[in-house]
Design a protein around this motif. Structure first.
Motif, PDB file in Angstrom:
ATOM      1  N   GLY A 147      49.613  36.434  38.979  1.00  0.00           N
ATOM      2  CA  GLY A 147      48.897  35.328  38.712  1.00  0.00           C
ATOM      3  C   GLY A 147      49.557  34.629  37.196  1.00  0.00           C
ATOM      4  N   ASP A 148      48.680  33.661  36.971  1.00  0.00           N
ATOM      5  CA  ASP A 148      49.101  33.011  35.701  1.00  0.00           C
ATOM      6  C   ASP A 148      47.701  32.834  34.865  1.00  0.00           C
ATOM      7  OD1 ASP A 148      49.428  31.099  33.909  1.00  0.00           O
ATOM      8  OD2 ASP A 148      50.541  29.642  35.245  1.00  0.00           O
ATOM      9  N   MET A 149      47.862  33.477  33.767  1.00  0.00           N
ATOM     10  CA  MET A 149      46.671  33.641  32.681  1.00  0.00           C
ATOM     11  C   MET A 149      46.455  32.324  32.290  1.00  0.00           C
ATOM     12  SD  MET A 149      48.936  34.831  29.293  1.00  0.00           S
ATOM     13  CE  MET A 149      50.276  34.232  28.747  1.00  0.00           C
ATOM     14  N   PHE A 150      46.987  31.236  32.413  1.00  0.00           N
ATOM     15  CA  PHE A 150      46.448  29.895  32.126  1.00  0.00           C
ATOM     16  C   PHE A 150      45.671  29.088  33.056  1.00  0.00           C
ATOM     17  CE2 PHE A 150      50.621  30.137  29.604  1.00  0.00           C
ATOM     18  CZ  PHE A 150      49.706  29.682  28.351  1.00  0.00           C
ATOM     19  N   HIS A 151      45.505  29.894  34.196  1.00  0.00           N
ATOM     20  CA  HIS A 151      44.415  29.463  35.330  1.00  0.00           C
ATOM     21  C   HIS A 151      43.342  30.528  35.580  1.00  0.00           C
ATOM     22  CE1 HIS A 151      48.566  27.436  37.056  1.00  0.00           C
ATOM     23  NE2 HIS A 151      47.473  26.684  36.166  1.00  0.00           N
ATOM     24  N   GLN A 152      43.693  31.870  35.828  1.00  0.00           N
ATOM     25  CA  GLN A 152      42.766  32.735  35.913  1.00  0.00           C
ATOM     26  C   GLN A 152      43.039  34.096  35.859  1.00  0.00           C
ATOM     27  OE1 GLN A 152      40.775  32.398  39.826  1.00  0.00           O
ATOM     28  NE2 GLN A 152      38.820  33.725  39.158  1.00  0.00           N
ATOM     29  N   ILE A 153      42.076  34.818  35.106  1.00  0.00           N
ATOM     30  CA  ILE A 153      42.331  36.401  34.710  1.00  0.00           C
ATOM     31  C   ILE A 153      41.531  37.305  35.509  1.00  0.00           C
ATOM     32  CG2 ILE A 153      42.542  37.980  32.691  1.00  0.00           C
ATOM     33  CD1 ILE A 153      43.351  35.699  30.862  1.00  0.00           C
ATOM     34  N   PRO A 154      41.988  38.328  36.140  1.00  0.00           N
ATOM     35  CA  PRO A 154      41.225  39.044  36.793  1.00  0.00           C
ATOM     36  C   PRO A 154      40.074  39.758  35.787  1.00  0.00           C
ATOM     37  CG  PRO A 154      43.357  39.739  37.344  1.00  0.00           C
ATOM     38  CD  PRO A 154      43.335  38.702  36.357  1.00  0.00           C
ATOM     39  N   ASN A 155      38.754  40.003  36.583  1.00  0.00           N
ATOM     40  CA  ASN A 155      37.819  40.448  35.804  1.00  0.00           C
ATOM     41  C   ASN A 155      37.741  41.932  35.483  1.00  0.00           C
ATOM     42  OD1 ASN A 155      36.580  37.783  36.032  1.00  0.00           O
ATOM     43  ND2 ASN A 155      35.526  38.597  38.088  1.00  0.00           N
ATOM     44  N   ALA A 156      37.160  42.294  34.365  1.00  0.00           N
ATOM     45  CA  ALA A 156      37.174  43.950  34.018  1.00  0.00           C
ATOM     46  C   ALA A 156      36.317  43.861  32.806  1.00  0.00           C
ATOM     47  CB  ALA A 156      38.457  44.373  33.663  1.00  0.00           C
ATOM     48  N   ASP A 157      36.138  45.220  32.224  1.00  0.00           N
ATOM     49  CA  ASP A 157      35.243  45.549  31.191  1.00  0.00           C
ATOM     50  C   ASP A 157      36.046  44.908  29.968  1.00  0.00           C
ATOM     51  OD1 ASP A 157      33.406  46.683  32.840  1.00  0.00           O
ATOM     52  OD2 ASP A 157      33.908  48.689  32.174  1.00  0.00           O
ATOM     53  N   ALA A 158      37.329  45.196  30.035  1.00  0.00           N
ATOM     54  CA  ALA A 158      37.822  44.859  28.597  1.00  0.00           C
ATOM     55  C   ALA A 158      39.557  44.169  29.263  1.00  0.00           C
ATOM     56  CB  ALA A 158      38.105  45.823  27.997  1.00  0.00           C
ATOM     57  N   LEU A 159      40.000  43.608  28.480  1.00  0.00           N
ATOM     58  CA  LEU A 159      41.227  42.703  28.452  1.00  0.00           C
ATOM     59  C   LEU A 159      42.196  43.262  27.350  1.00  0.00           C
ATOM     60  CD1 LEU A 159      40.447  39.185  29.726  1.00  0.00           C
ATOM     61  CD2 LEU A 159      40.569  41.156  30.969  1.00  0.00           C
ATOM     62  N   LEU A 160      43.350  43.522  27.759  1.00  0.00           N
ATOM     63  CA  LEU A 160      44.610  43.841  26.469  1.00  0.00           C
ATOM     64  C   LEU A 160      45.378  42.913  26.687  1.00  0.00           C
ATOM     65  CD1 LEU A 160      45.922  46.233  24.982  1.00  0.00           C
ATOM     66  CD2 LEU A 160      47.046  47.133  27.041  1.00  0.00           C
ATOM     67  N   LEU A 161      45.853  42.537  25.439  1.00  0.00           N
ATOM     68  CA  LEU A 161      46.845  41.667  25.470  1.00  0.00           C
ATOM     69  C   LEU A 161      47.889  42.027  24.310  1.00  0.00           C
ATOM     70  CD1 LEU A 161      44.264  39.448  25.623  1.00  0.00           C
ATOM     71  CD2 LEU A 161      46.053  37.826  25.668  1.00  0.00           C
ATOM     72  N   LYS A 162      48.944  42.672  24.934  1.00  0.00           N
ATOM     73  CA  LYS A 162      49.918  43.095  23.691  1.00  0.00           C
ATOM     74  C   LYS A 162      51.071  42.183  23.674  1.00  0.00           C
ATOM     75  CE  LYS A 162      53.208  45.986  25.475  1.00  0.00           C
ATOM     76  NZ  LYS A 162      54.164  45.021  25.092  1.00  0.00           N
TER      77      LYS A 162
END
Length: 380
Positions: free
Chosen positions: A266-281
């Motif tokens: 996918g594309d983080m500028f459009h939509q990101i999957p749901n979760a308890d937490a997100l990691l951006l390294k």
């Protein structure tokens, strides 16, 4: 006509010579000479970088490591183990190794019996070895950072200052590295391997320095997670977490299968999957503030309300810092400026402003023994 006394000429000449030979004059002369030497050093700094690249491409750290539990070996032994070398030139290799020994990348030992010098690994070159238990291999990252694409763009930096615009785009006609990676499979693989390499280093430090941060999570999305190396290591250490690796389609297409990890394109500028937490390294440093706020707002929509948080792994610049990685942070800032659309490293104040605009007004910074820090951010 005025005739100067020989006695006065002698006094003047003596005083002038004494002045020239004074400690202050010596100091100024030393400073001038040091200044010249410094310019010469910067002029040829690229030689150090590319000589080491050559050693990595020839797999010299691995050759030494694989010989008798890493015992030092001769140039003849090294060159006999280099793959695809139909007519190797040992004199070239000797000169390359001589420089790298001076830079403490390799060690050298001269046997008392007058035999051939023996070359060994140092604490630096051990970071370039495959399969070492103590050290993570940085070779893939080194090769991507010294790739012709990334190095070539620096020749357009002054043009960027004069005209604006990104040096990388001026050099290659592409907006970003990812545009090239999507069209060049070899470069794409090298880039993904390099990013996986940083993940392996960071996960070890994160598990040690941030272990409580994963305990309460049921699900975690690695946003821009590459081929999934980092999220897979997290899931190994915390098997109760459902791991999701999220990246662009051409990246996910090359990702291997990992236990406990789902790959989502996918594309983080459009939509990101749901979760308890997100990691951006090492994601937000690739983009300008406007793009980062857009990413952060999408993150805000994707995380759970009750325990949701954002785990950012990125550089926090220390303007007056003199710790081990502080200089590298500032060099990386220019690297981002040259090769990424709006990319930059940020100070804590810049991170604070960015997070607030993106919907994360609370945060804390957790130091780990690495170039990057962990920024744990929480929604309103």
């Amino acid at each position: 006509m005025h005739v100067q006394s020989p006695f006065l000429v002698c006094i003047f000449t003596t005083e002038k010579r004494e002045l020239m030979e004074s400690p202050e004059a010596d100091h100024q002369a030393s400073l001038r000479l040091r200044g010249q030497a410094e310019i010469w050093r910067h002029m040829f700094a690229f030689v150090d970088s590319l000589a080491l690249k050559c050693a990595i491409e020839l797999q010299i750290p691995d050759i030494i490591h694989s010989h008798g539990a890493g015992r030092p070996i001769t140039l003849s032994q090294i060159i006999s183990c280099i793959d695809n070398a139909p007519s190797p030139d040992i004199s070239y290799l000797e000169r390359i190794m001589r420089l790298l020994v001076r830079r403490n990348i390799f060690s050298i030992d001269h046997p008392s019996d007058g035999g051939e010098p023996l070359y060994g690994l140092t604490h630096s070159s051990r970071w370039l070895v495959n399969g070492s238990d103590e050290y993570t291999n940085l070779s893939a990252l080194y090769l991507i950072e010294t790739h012709a694409y990334l190095v070539g763009s620096w020749n357009f930096l002054s043009q960027s200052v004069k005209e604006g615009g990104m040096a990388f785009e001026k050099a290659f006609g592409k907006r970003s590295l990812w545009d090239l990676a999507s069209q060049d499979n070899r470069f794409n693989k090298l880039f993904n391997d390099g990013m996986a390499c940083t993940g392996r280093i960071l996960i070890r430090e994160m598990v040690a320095g941030y272990k409580d941060g994963f305990d309460c999570l049921r699900s975690l999305v690695d946003v821009g997670g590459g081929i999934g190396g980092m999220i897979s290591e997290i899931v190994k250490s915390y098997p109760h977490i459902k791991g999701i690796n999220f990246d662009l389609p051409h990246v996910i297409a090359t990702a291997p299968v990992y236990d406990g990890v789902s790959h989502i394109a996918g594309d983080m500028f459009h939509q990101i999957p749901n979760a308890d937490a997100l990691l951006l390294k090492w994601v937000l440093h690739d983009w300008d503030d406007e793009a980062c706020v857009k990413i952060l707002k999408n993150c805000r929509k994707a995380i759970a309300e009750e325990i949701g948080k954002l785990i950012i792994v990125d550089v926090v610049l220390q303007p007056d810092g003199n710790e081990l990685f502080d200089d590298t942070g500032f060099a990386f800032d220019l690297h981002m400026m040259v090769n990424n659309p709006g990319g930059k490293e940020r100070t804590e104040l810049q991170w604070k402003k960015l997070l607030e605009e993106g919907g994360f007004p609370r945060y804390k910074i957790i130091k780990i023994p690495a170039l990057q820090s962990i920024i744990e951010a929480y929604p309103e």
